[in-house]
Design a protein around this motif. Structure first.
Motif, PDB file in Angstrom:
ATOM      1  N   ASN A  17      51.641  92.651 -73.181  1.00 35.82           N
ATOM      2  CA  ASN A  17      52.746  91.725 -72.917  1.00 35.82           C
ATOM      3  C   ASN A  17      52.302  90.260 -72.803  1.00 35.82           C
ATOM      4  O   ASN A  17      52.722  89.541 -71.895  1.00 35.82           O
ATOM      5  N   ASP A  18      51.446  89.834 -73.727  1.00 39.94           N
ATOM      6  CA  ASP A  18      50.978  88.445 -73.760  1.00 39.94           C
ATOM      7  C   ASP A  18      50.981  87.981 -75.221  1.00 39.94           C
ATOM      8  O   ASP A  18      50.091  88.334 -75.991  1.00 39.94           O
ATOM      9  N   VAL A  19      51.979  87.190 -75.585  1.00 38.29           N
ATOM     10  CA  VAL A  19      52.165  86.779 -76.981  1.00 38.29           C
ATOM     11  C   VAL A  19      50.930  86.074 -77.531  1.00 38.29           C
ATOM     12  O   VAL A  19      50.457  86.398 -78.622  1.00 38.29           O
ATOM     13  N   LEU A  51      60.381  79.444 -78.791  1.00 35.67           N
ATOM     14  CA  LEU A  51      59.961  79.002 -80.124  1.00 35.67           C
ATOM     15  C   LEU A  51      58.437  78.846 -80.254  1.00 35.67           C
ATOM     16  O   LEU A  51      57.870  79.317 -81.244  1.00 35.67           O
ATOM     17  N   PRO A  52      57.738  78.209 -79.302  1.00 35.42           N
ATOM     18  CA  PRO A  52      56.277  78.121 -79.458  1.00 35.42           C
ATOM     19  C   PRO A  52      55.591  79.494 -79.544  1.00 35.42           C
ATOM     20  O   PRO A  52      54.649  79.663 -80.301  1.00 35.42           O
ATOM     21  N   GLU A  53      56.089  80.467 -78.791  1.00 36.28           N
ATOM     22  CA  GLU A  53      55.521  81.816 -78.873  1.00 36.28           C
ATOM     23  C   GLU A  53      55.790  82.414 -80.246  1.00 36.28           C
ATOM     24  O   GLU A  53      54.903  83.019 -80.854  1.00 36.28           O
ATOM     25  N   LEU A  54      56.982  82.219 -80.736  1.00 36.81           N
ATOM     26  CA  LEU A  54      57.349  82.733 -82.053  1.00 36.81           C
ATOM     27  C   LEU A  54      56.505  82.080 -83.146  1.00 36.81           C
ATOM     28  O   LEU A  54      56.027  82.754 -84.060  1.00 36.81           O
ATOM     29  N   LEU A  55      56.296  80.789 -83.043  1.00 33.80           N
ATOM     30  CA  LEU A  55      55.527  80.069 -84.057  1.00 33.80           C
ATOM     31  C   LEU A  55      54.065  80.501 -84.101  1.00 33.80           C
ATOM     32  O   LEU A  55      53.392  80.289 -85.112  1.00 33.80           O
ATOM     33  N   ALA A  56      53.582  81.143 -83.045  1.00 35.29           N
ATOM     34  CA  ALA A  56      52.212  81.658 -83.051  1.00 35.29           C
ATOM     35  C   ALA A  56      52.026  82.723 -84.129  1.00 35.29           C
ATOM     36  O   ALA A  56      50.914  82.951 -84.604  1.00 35.29           O
TER      37      ALA A  56
END
Length: 112
Positions: A17-19, A51-56
């Motif tokens: 559970n850590d993107v 969004l920053p997590e998704l962009l990873a």
């Protein structure tokens, strides 16, 4: 990283559970195990993803798609307007399978 092999694709899921650690692991260690498969990344357990997590996931997605393989994220909390068009995000695993089947058909047609 939890992996489930299906006929047309592999589902991967983070067990911690850590993107950021998950994307880093996929890029550095896990990618060699999945590089030749269509990929479904199940991020349903994260709940709300910003969004920053998704962009990873974008560099992995770009690399995977450049190698002619599908890369689909599964999250039910994302607003479609927030997702860059370079990423494919669907709300269910069923829809991810449907996307991969359609992309497989498109790749087969392009081969002719």
């Amino acid at each position: 990283m939890k992996k489930v092999e299906e006929e047309l694709y592999t589902i991967v899921e983070d067990e911690k559970n850590d993107v950021k650690k998950f994307t880093s692991y996929i890029e550095k260690e896990g990618y060699k195990e999945i590089k030749d498969k269509n990929l479904v990344v199940d991020i349903l357990n994260y709940g709300k993803v910003d969004l920053p997590e998704l962009l990873a996931f974008l560099p992995i997605s770009n690399q995977h798609r450049a190698n002619k393989h599908s890369f689909v994220l599964v999250s039910e909390t994302l607003m479609i307007d927030d997702v860059p068009e370079e990423l494919i995000v669907v709300p269910t695993l069923k829809e991810a399978k449907d996307v991969i089947q359609m992309e497989e058909i498109e790749r087969d047609l392009d081969a002719f």
